[in-house]
Design a protein around this motif. Structure first.
Motif, PDB file in Angstrom:
ATOM      1  N   THR A  30      -7.087   5.411  -7.997  1.00 41.76           N
ATOM      2  CA  THR A  30      -8.002   4.272  -8.078  1.00 41.76           C
ATOM      3  C   THR A  30      -7.704   3.332  -6.920  1.00 41.76           C
ATOM      4  N   ARG A  31      -8.716   3.117  -6.086  1.00 43.21           N
ATOM      5  CA  ARG A  31      -8.560   2.308  -4.866  1.00 43.21           C
ATOM      6  C   ARG A  31      -9.110   0.905  -5.077  1.00 43.21           C
ATOM      7  N   LEU A  32      -8.717   0.016  -4.186  1.00 45.14           N
ATOM      8  CA  LEU A  32      -9.125  -1.386  -4.305  1.00 45.14           C
ATOM      9  C   LEU A  32     -10.650  -1.521  -4.398  1.00 45.14           C
ATOM     10  N   ALA A  33     -11.370  -0.677  -3.637  1.00 43.73           N
ATOM     11  CA  ALA A  33     -12.841  -0.763  -3.628  1.00 43.73           C
ATOM     12  C   ALA A  33     -13.433  -0.531  -5.013  1.00 43.73           C
ATOM     13  N   GLU A  34     -12.696   0.227  -5.862  1.00 46.00           N
ATOM     14  CA  GLU A  34     -13.224   0.574  -7.196  1.00 46.00           C
ATOM     15  C   GLU A  34     -12.903  -0.477  -8.243  1.00 46.00           C
ATOM     16  N   LYS A  37     -12.132  -9.079  -1.220  1.00 44.88           N
ATOM     17  CA  LYS A  37     -13.003  -8.654  -0.102  1.00 44.88           C
ATOM     18  C   LYS A  37     -12.203  -8.499   1.190  1.00 44.88           C
ATOM     19  N   ARG A  38     -11.178  -9.297   1.362  1.00 46.52           N
ATOM     20  CA  ARG A  38     -10.355  -9.215   2.577  1.00 46.52           C
ATOM     21  C   ARG A  38      -9.426  -8.008   2.563  1.00 46.52           C
ATOM     22  N   GLY A  39      -9.185  -7.445   1.383  1.00 46.09           N
ATOM     23  CA  GLY A  39      -8.260  -6.312   1.266  1.00 46.09           C
ATOM     24  C   GLY A  39      -8.845  -5.038   1.855  1.00 46.09           C
ATOM     25  N   ASN A  40      -7.996  -4.059   2.074  1.00 46.33           N
ATOM     26  CA  ASN A  40      -8.424  -2.737   2.545  1.00 46.33           C
ATOM     27  C   ASN A  40      -9.026  -1.973   1.372  1.00 46.33           C
ATOM     28  N   PRO A  41     -10.324  -1.685   1.437  1.00 45.73           N
ATOM     29  CA  PRO A  41     -10.953  -1.039   0.270  1.00 45.73           C
ATOM     30  C   PRO A  41     -10.356   0.327  -0.055  1.00 45.73           C
ATOM     31  N   GLY A  52       1.886  -4.799  -5.141  1.00 51.18           N
ATOM     32  CA  GLY A  52       0.950  -5.483  -4.259  1.00 51.18           C
ATOM     33  C   GLY A  52       0.287  -6.632  -4.985  1.00 51.18           C
ATOM     34  N   ASN A  53      -0.487  -7.376  -4.236  1.00 54.54           N
ATOM     35  CA  ASN A  53      -1.195  -8.530  -4.788  1.00 54.54           C
ATOM     36  C   ASN A  53      -2.618  -8.569  -4.259  1.00 54.54           C
ATOM     37  N   VAL A  54      -3.481  -9.205  -5.014  1.00 49.84           N
ATOM     38  CA  VAL A  54      -4.795  -9.616  -4.520  1.00 49.84           C
ATOM     39  C   VAL A  54      -4.798 -11.128  -4.670  1.00 49.84           C
ATOM     40  N   GLY A  55      -4.707 -11.836  -3.535  1.00 54.10           N
ATOM     41  CA  GLY A  55      -4.389 -13.259  -3.613  1.00 54.10           C
ATOM     42  C   GLY A  55      -2.991 -13.375  -4.208  1.00 54.10           C
TER      43      GLY A  55
END
Lengths: 184, 184
Positions: free
Chosen positions: A28-32, A44-48, A77-80
Motif C-alpha cells: 500500500t503506497r502513499l498515493a492509495e 500531497k507533498r509526499g512521494n506517491p 515515517g510521517n505525513v506532516g
C-alpha cells in the motif's frame, strides 16, 4: 519406512519474514491513502510511490472456520507530524475477530467499536493483541524502524473500509521523542 | 494529554511463556491418558502424576468469531518407545480451523481428516501450521527438550475427543537417534 514429513512455512520472529510457502504480497503506497492523514497538504507533498506498508499472506484454504496467517510490515515515517499507519478496517463479517502479535519495532494498535469508543494498545516484540469481534483495528508506527506484526484472522472475515470513511476517533502525532494522541 | 495506553499480554518466543494477562493453565498427567499410548504395560509402570503437557490459555472474549490464544508445552519423554504426545482432537465444531506456531523444541504435528487420512508436519521454532477445517490434530515431542507451540483457535471450536477413541492412524516411536512412524 517413514512417510513424507511435510516442511511447513516458517516465520522469522525477529523480522516477520515468511518463507517456505506460497506468499501473496500487497503493498500500500502513499498515493492509495488519500483522506487518511490529517495534513492533506503534507500528503500531497509526499512521494506517491512511497510504500507505507506491505502485507504478506500465506496461501491457505478458505471457507467458514478456516484461518489466514499474514505479516504486516508498516514502515517508519510521517505525513506532516502524523505517523505512518495502516488504513484500518472493520471486518465485513463484523463478528469475526483477529489476533496480532508484535514482532519488531514499536507502535500502537488502535481499536474502535462500532459505537466509536477507541483505545490504544502498545505494540512491541512479543505483544499479544486479541481483537474482539465488532472491533475496527489500525496499526500506527511510532518508532524509527519498521513495525512488523503477525496476524491470524478468519478467511471469511473480509474488509469493510467504508464504515470508517470518517476515520478513527483518535490520531497519533510525533511529539518530541515520543507521541501525542489527539481526538480526531 | 495522552489517554491510557493499554499494555497487552506478552509471549516470549524462545520459551512460550505468557505473561501480563489473565491465564488459565490446564495440566494433563499420564494418569489422564489411558488408551492413548500403544504400550499399556509401560503406561501402567509410569508415574501417574507425571505431567505430559500443560496448556496455558489467555482469558479473552468468547463467542462466534472470537479467537483464543494459548501455548502448549509438551514435555520430552516416552511411554515404552512411543514419544509423549497430546491426546489430540477434532473440534466439536468440525469446520473450525486452528493455527500453530512452533516456538521451541522439535516435534511433529499429526493431522488427520475425518476419512482417516493422516499426515505429519515438522514442528520447529518458527514453523507455521495452518490446520484446515475438519482436521484432527495432535502434537508429538520427538526431541529431548520441551516442545512449545503457540496456538490461535476460534473460541466456539470446542473439543471432540470421542471421535478419535480408536486413535490416529499413525504413531511415532523413538528409533536410534531419530523416530520411526508406524501405522496404528
Amino acid at each position: 519406512m517413514n512417510p513424507d514429513i511435510f516442511l511447513p512455512p516458517q516465520v522469522a520472529w525477529a523480522t516477520g519474514a515468511l518463507a517456505g510457502g506460497p506468499l501473496i504480497r500487497k503493498t500500500t503506497r502513499l498515493a492509495e491513502l488519500p483522506d487518511v492523514f490529517t495534513d492533506g497538504e503534507a500528503w500531497k507533498r509526499g512521494n506517491p510511490q512511497q510504500g507505507v506498508y506491505d502485507v504478506d499472506v500465506l496461501g491457505s484454504p478458505v471457507g467458514e472456520g478456516a484461518l489466514f496467517v499474514g505479516v504486516t510490515h508498516l514502515y517508519a515515517g510521517n505525513v506532516g507530524d502524523e505517523f505512518f499507519m495502516t488504513r484500518g478496517h472493520f471486518h465485513a463479517r463484523r463478528e469475526q475477530g483477529e489476533v496480532y502479535f508484535g514482532l519488531r519495532g514499536v507502535g500502537l494498535l488502535l481499536l474502535q467499536t462500532e459505537a466509536g469508543d477507541a483505545r490504544l494498545e502498545q505494540v512491541t516484540a512479543g505483544s499479544v493483541h486479541i481483537i474482539p469481534p465488532f472491533t475496527a483495528h489500525r496499526l500506527i508506527n511510532t518508532g524509527t524502524e519498521t513495525l512488523s506484526a503477525l496476524a491470524v484472522w478468519p478467511s471469511v472475515a473480509g474488509h469493510d473500509y467504508a464504515a470508517l470513511a470518517e476515520g478513527f476517533s483518535l490520531r497519533v502525532f510525533a511529539s518530541g521523542q515520543g507521541f501525542e494522541v489527539r481526538h480526531g
